[in-house]
Design an enzyme around this catalytic site. Structure first.
Site, PDB file in Angstrom:
ATOM      1  N   GLY A 155       3.239  23.247  52.824  1.00  0.00           N
ATOM      2  CA  GLY A 155       4.034  24.413  52.488  1.00  0.00           C
ATOM      3  C   GLY A 155       3.613  24.997  51.151  1.00  0.00           C
ATOM      4  O   GLY A 155       2.448  24.908  50.747  1.00  0.00           O
ATOM      5  N   ILE A 157       4.156  24.081  48.055  1.00  0.00           N
ATOM      6  CA  ILE A 157       3.605  23.115  47.100  1.00  0.00           C
ATOM      7  C   ILE A 157       2.360  22.443  47.662  1.00  0.00           C
ATOM      8  O   ILE A 157       1.325  22.357  46.995  1.00  0.00           O
ATOM      9  CB  ILE A 157       4.671  22.073  46.719  1.00  0.00           C
ATOM     10  CG1 ILE A 157       5.815  22.751  45.959  1.00  0.00           C
ATOM     11  CG2 ILE A 157       4.062  20.949  45.882  1.00  0.00           C
ATOM     12  CD1 ILE A 157       6.986  21.826  45.656  1.00  0.00           C
ATOM     13  N   ARG A 238      10.784  13.753  47.948  1.00  0.00           N
ATOM     14  CA  ARG A 238      12.108  13.132  48.010  1.00  0.00           C
ATOM     15  C   ARG A 238      11.935  11.649  48.301  1.00  0.00           C
ATOM     16  O   ARG A 238      11.134  11.245  49.135  1.00  0.00           O
ATOM     17  CB  ARG A 238      12.967  13.774  49.105  1.00  0.00           C
ATOM     18  CG  ARG A 238      13.417  15.196  48.791  1.00  0.00           C
ATOM     19  CD  ARG A 238      14.398  15.232  47.631  1.00  0.00           C
ATOM     20  NE  ARG A 238      14.894  16.567  47.354  1.00  0.00           N
ATOM     21  CZ  ARG A 238      14.324  17.412  46.494  1.00  0.00           C
ATOM     22  NH1 ARG A 238      13.223  17.037  45.843  1.00  0.00           N
ATOM     23  NH2 ARG A 238      14.848  18.600  46.281  1.00  0.00           N
ATOM     24  N   GLU A 267      19.196   8.106  40.955  1.00  0.00           N
ATOM     25  CA  GLU A 267      18.723   8.734  39.719  1.00  0.00           C
ATOM     26  C   GLU A 267      19.912   9.051  38.808  1.00  0.00           C
ATOM     27  O   GLU A 267      20.919   9.559  39.291  1.00  0.00           O
ATOM     28  CB  GLU A 267      17.948  10.009  40.042  1.00  0.00           C
ATOM     29  CG  GLU A 267      16.665   9.761  40.819  1.00  0.00           C
ATOM     30  CD  GLU A 267      15.859  11.032  41.061  1.00  0.00           C
ATOM     31  OE1 GLU A 267      16.217  12.082  40.488  1.00  0.00           O
ATOM     32  OE2 GLU A 267      14.876  10.982  41.807  1.00  0.00           O
ATOM     33  N   HIS A 286      11.539  11.690  37.512  1.00  0.00           N
ATOM     34  CA  HIS A 286      11.766  12.966  38.195  1.00  0.00           C
ATOM     35  C   HIS A 286      11.453  14.155  37.286  1.00  0.00           C
ATOM     36  O   HIS A 286      12.298  14.995  36.976  1.00  0.00           O
ATOM     37  CB  HIS A 286      13.207  13.078  38.704  1.00  0.00           C
ATOM     38  CG  HIS A 286      13.315  13.996  39.885  1.00  0.00           C
ATOM     39  ND1 HIS A 286      14.293  13.878  40.840  1.00  0.00           N
ATOM     40  CD2 HIS A 286      12.572  15.073  40.258  1.00  0.00           C
ATOM     41  CE1 HIS A 286      14.146  14.833  41.755  1.00  0.00           C
ATOM     42  NE2 HIS A 286      13.108  15.566  41.414  1.00  0.00           N
TER      43      HIS A 286
END
Length: 319
Positions: A155, A157, A238, A267, A286
């Site tokens: 996609g 990214i 993810r 997180e 992250h």
């Protein structure tokens, strides 16, 4: 009396640095929260007086039970235009407007390559050894040129990660459930025959898929077993796409050369979490979205969202 705006997870005190809140200062008092609240009780207590909440990415869930405990809340601003942890029906039922912001795909692309390069050239181990008086040259770098980069997802990214791989002289292949040969060809990459083919033939595998019922647990023990012992896995997408226990086992047993991970099941990562001490792991907290440009967009547009809502004309409404 001014409304109270709570900004969650402002670990770097960035909310007030990267946006001009003076535009709403006469009507809104901003309270930043640099610590993360681990449970709903603590979060509900922290937000009890908030009329407005600004939340960062998808780290903090807003289920129906939380909305029910925040009777004062009227506006929720989330960074990005997609958020899977907000119960939109509950927000509407409680009279809460939800708005988003733009988000750039450039920072996660750049971090992906920081992880790939860091893994390939052993940068952390070599830097630590040099600074501590350890051995001079203790690793042998893995080459990128001529090696195969396998992308799970092509996609916005993934396609940009592919262009960088091609610039390094890598052979790039890609796979996802809906990827077509035409789309792969447009990106200058080869469509892998299957997920299994991509995993077994790649020297570097990078995950760029959205989390969904189809992608949750996509890479489990059986899939990780297909990777070469010299292969590296990178996940900046993810955490739930890769079975964390299976990845930890592969790293501890040396069945893959290493992994670069920016996303985790919990997180911030608890102090005693096994991902903090796993071997062959280059881990970052992250950082995929954390850049000056993104923070300027997130918090600048959060102020715009608040200003528009105060004027009675909300913008960038979600979902």
């Amino acid at each position: 009396m001014r409304l109270r705006c709570a900004v969650l997870d402002d670990f770097q005190h960035a909310a007030t640095e990267f946006a001009d809140w003076s535009r709403v200062a006469d009507r809104v008092e901003v309270v930043t929260h640099p610590r993360h609240y681990d449970d709903e009780d603590a979060l509900a207590a922290a937000l009890a007086d908030a009329d407005i909440v600004v939340t960062l990415r998808e780290r903090v869930a807003f289920p129906a039970s939380l909305f029910a405990r925040l009777p004062k809340l009227r506006l929720l601003v989330a960074s990005g235009m997609r958020n899977s942890v907000i119960d939109y029906a509950a927000a509407e039922a409680h009279g809460v407007t939800v708005c988003g912001t733009a988000s750039s795909s450039t920072p996660p692309v750049e971090l992906t390559w920081a992880l790939i390069l860091g893994l390939a050239r052993g940068l952390v181990a070599e830097s630590n050894a040099l600074r501590s008086g350890g051995p001079w040259q203790s690793t042998v770098g893995a080459d990128l040129h001529g090696r195969r980069l396998g992308l799970l997802g092509l996609g916005k990214i993934g396609s940009r990660v592919a262009r960088v791989g091609l610039a390094f002289g890598m052979e790039v292949t890609a796979w996802s459930q809906n990827l077509t040969e035409e789309r792969a060809r447009e990106a200058g990459v080869r469509l892998a025959a299957s997920k299994e083919d991509l995993l077994a033939s790649s020297d570097f595998v990078s995950v760029h898929l959205a989390l969904s019922d189809r992608t949750r647990g996509l890479l489990g023990a059986a899939e990780l077993a297909l990777l070469k012992p010299t292969a590296y896995l990178v996940n900046t997408s993810r955490a739930a796409i890769v079975d964390q226990d299976a990845l930890l086992a592969a790293l501890h047993e040396g069945r893959i050369a290493g992994a670069g991970v920016d996303v985790f099941d919990t997180e911030p990562l608890p102090a005693g979490h096994p991902m903090r001490t796993a071997p062959r792991l280059l881990a970052t907290p992250h950082l995929g979205y954390v850049s000056r440009a993104n923070y300027t967009t997130y918090y600048g547009q959060a102020v715009e969202d608040i200003e528009a809502w105060l004027a009675g004309s909300p913008v960038r409404r979600l979902p």
